[in-house]
Design an enzyme around this catalytic site. Structure first.
Site, PDB file in Angstrom:
ATOM      1  N   ASP A   2      36.948  56.305  41.862  1.00  0.00           N
ATOM      2  CA  ASP A   2      37.909  55.746  42.515  1.00  0.00           C
ATOM      3  C   ASP A   2      38.515  53.936  41.704  1.00  0.00           C
ATOM      4  OD1 ASP A   2      36.605  57.022  44.179  1.00  0.00           O
ATOM      5  OD2 ASP A   2      36.265  54.991  45.866  1.00  0.00           O
TER       6      ASP A   2
ATOM      7  N   LYS B 287      42.693  53.891  49.689  1.00  0.00           N
ATOM      8  CA  LYS B 287      41.645  53.079  49.986  1.00  0.00           C
ATOM      9  C   LYS B 287      41.471  51.485  50.080  1.00  0.00           C
ATOM     10  CE  LYS B 287      36.291  52.961  48.253  1.00  0.00           C
ATOM     11  NZ  LYS B 287      35.666  53.009  46.819  1.00  0.00           N
TER      12      LYS B 287
ATOM     13  N   LYS C  15      40.728  56.238  52.539  1.00  0.00           N
ATOM     14  CA  LYS C  15      39.701  55.739  52.876  1.00  0.00           C
ATOM     15  C   LYS C  15      39.866  54.388  52.934  1.00  0.00           C
ATOM     16  CE  LYS C  15      35.137  54.892  50.121  1.00  0.00           C
ATOM     17  NZ  LYS C  15      34.832  55.998  48.864  1.00  0.00           N
TER      18      LYS C  15
END
Lengths: 279, 331
Positions: free
Chosen positions: B168, B231, B267
């Site tokens: 991430d 995300k 996400k």
């Protein structure tokens, strides 16, 4: 000048310090005073769930408040109750009962800082330790309020639970809920933190079983359950996670008599600490 | 929308990139917010709710990103990821565990025990419907991203070497907000390369991007540069994932697939705490991009407290009684 139209009151639930309508949107009719009726919210099991959440959220703050502070707030509730005497009388509650209920609040308010002395203390141990026991609240208590006397019965089950730091979800009497909703208005103006007392109106069969089975409720007071079969089924549900259960109060019980300590002490846990002695 | 061949060329010149990103249609702010709010009113009950809860559990990236994380804490979290509800073997495992790079080895110990070992990853002990619980690590100077590129690359390589199979990363908001799109693009490409086989999730930190138009541009920029997932947030700034922001990002991945044929996951992370919230997001996914994305491979929740609420709701559906937080581990 045209005649004034009176403002009719909507009786709502009391959850987390607010007065919401039932999540289900339903209401039902009850008798109000001599010859009028009122609409009262018909709570669903989701309202019961919300009430438990509110009670749990209020728990740590209320239990953590000093006994003195809790006593002052309860005493303040008695003051407010006294001030609303006429309103309760208008709902059909005898003046004597309102007075008795007010006195009951004051009596329980006084116990807030005395209970730990009566129920706790220093234990003699054979070692170089101080050994102290103190009573602690059980947690969230679900209470079924007695149907009669409407106000005195209600006060006699709520006050002993909250004075020691418990928070309550009260299922009001289905036939006579107005005293409960009006008491909620008293409590809301008495500095009582939001969520310490939550009041549900409606059918017991709908709300109480979900409270009895709820894993996050610590004790169940069946004071107002008249139906023996319902009481048994509730006890069975409560046994699932070992809730403390107070059995139904017999119909011939005298609510005006000195209640003693039983209702307070039934909702306590004892915490004992060992502390090494210096030197 | 540009043709497929044009899109691959965009990263070669700042001018083309800027022209493309600023040529994207603007987001109707009121429309997006109303659409998201309206989809949030759907009532999902009974069997559909049970299905949604199990899907949401499988989509959870169980996250702990605290300075106070210890090996013991992340090991416990990893064990919970494998078997969220020890009392119910039919409960699925979560999608991934998400930690800081320094904690990756400890999570790997638990998640990657060889089959046949005595631990919770044992094939026999693994819960029903088991697959791989992914191991995600934040990298690139999370959460601010304010570090030189070499450090970000080293951070990423270290996490992958330690066993992370999902990275991430945070985008360089400073560069993005000043309009240095090429710099942001090149950085994502470089990190993408450093990831090797690991999946790359690109955190846009929408709370710092100010407008939905910027969210749309950042989404496209990340996807063009090779993101496998986009995300919303780090969870470290107050404005985290919201339904309208997620809606804008879902539209972006939908349009991106239509233009390039490549599917990118989404996400939302931060601020999703209840089952009700999670189900609202699932409705949003289904209505915006369709059932193709209703899969842990394409949609995840970055959350920590959400899992316990999902488990409590699941217990309510299976036992009929409301569950209490005392019956689930606090992490």
């Amino acid at each position: 000048m045209s005649e004034r139209v009176t403002v009719r009151k909507t009786y709502k639930l009391y959850i987390g310090g607010k007065f919401p309508r039932s999540e289900s949107g339903r209401s039902y009719l009850v008798q109000s005073g001599e010859n009028s009726t009122a609409n009262v919210a018909l709570a669903s099991r989701k309202d019961a769930r919300d009430a438990v959440l509110a009670a749990r959220a209020a728990g740590s703050g209320w239990a953590g408040a000093t006994a003195y502070n809790r006593g002052q707030i309860l005493y303040r509730a008695a003051e407010m109750l006294e001030g609303r005497r006429e309103q309760f009388v208008a709902l059909g509650i005898p003046g004597d009962e309102v007075d008795a209920a007010t006195d009951r609040w004051v009596w329980y308010a006084g116990w807030s800082d005395k209970l730990p002395q009566v129920r706790g203390g220093v234990n003699p141990v054979a070692g170089p330790y101080f050994n102290l026991s103190t009573p602690e609240p059980t947690g969230v208590v679900a209470v079924v309020a007695p149907a009669a006397p409407a106000l005195l019965g209600l006060v006699s089950v709520i006050a002993p639970a909250i004075v020691s730091g418990n928070t309550v979800v009260v299922a009001a009497s289905p036939t006579d809920p107005l005293a409960a909703v009006t008491l909620a208005e008293v409590l809301a103006t008495a500095d009582l933190p939001a969520g310490v007392v939550n009041i549900l109106t409606g059918r017991l069969q709908e709300t109480v079983p979900s409270l009895a089975g709820h894993r996050d409720v610590n004790a169940l007071d069946l004071a107002g359950v008249a139906d023996a079969e319902l009481a048994t089924s509730l006890e069975v549900k409560a046994a699932e996670n070992l809730k403390r259960v107070l059995r139904p109060v017999p119909a011939n019980y005298d609510w005006y008599a000195n209640p003693g300590l039983a209702r307070m002490t039934a909702l306590l846990e004892t915490k004992t600490v060992w502390h090494p002695k210096g030197g | 929308m540009s043709a497929r061949s044009d899109l691959t060329e965009l990263g070669r010149s700042e001018t083309a990139l800027r022209a493309f990103l600023h040529g994207l249609p603007g987001v109707d702010q009121v429309g997006a917010e109303q659409r998201a709010a309206q989809l949030g009113t759907r009532s999902i009950k009974a069997t559909a709710k049970a299905w949604a809860i199990d899907l949401a559990i499988r989509m959870v990236d169980l996250t702990t990103l605290e300075g106070a994380d210890t090996p013991g804490k992340v090991r416990a979290l990893a064990a919970k990821a494998l078997r969220p509800d020890p009392a119910d073997p039919s409960c699925p495992h979560v999608g991934a565990v998400c930690v800081y790079p320094s904690m990756v080895p400890y999570v790997a110990e638990v998640l990657r025990q060889p089959a046949g070992g005595a631990g919770p990853a044992d094939a026999q002990a693994a819960p029903a419907g088991t697959g791989l619980v992914h191991l995600a690590s934040v990298a690139t100077a999370f959460p601010s991203g304010q570090a030189p590129l070499e450090i970000k690359l080293a951070d990423t390589r270290a996490a992958v070497a330690a066993g992370a199979d999902e990275i991430d990363m945070v985008i360089n908001r400073s560069a993005f907000l000043t309009g240095r799109y090429q710099e942001v693009y090149d950085e994502i490409v470089a990190i993408r390369e450093a990831c090797g086989p690991a999946h790359l999730k690109v955190i846009l930190e929408t709370g710092e991007l100010s407008t939905y138009d910027n969210v749309r541009r950042a989404s496209w920029l990340a996807m063009l540069a090779g993101a496998d997932f986009i995300k919303t947030s780090t969870g470290k700034v107050p404005a985290a994932a919201t339904p309208p922001v997620t809606l804008v990002m879902l539209e972006a991945v939908r349009d991106f697939r239509a233009a390039t044929g490549r599917q990118v996951g989404v996400k939302p992370a931060g601020g999703i705490k209840t089952t009700k919230d999670a189900i609202k997001y699932l409705v949003l996914v289904n209505e915006t991009v369709g059932a193709d994305w209703l899969d842990p491979d394409w949609f995840r929740f970055g959350a920590s407290s959400l899992l316990n609420d999902l488990l409590m709701q699941r217990t309510k559906l299976t036992t009929g009684e409301y569950a209490g937080p005392d019956y689930f581990t606090r992490d």
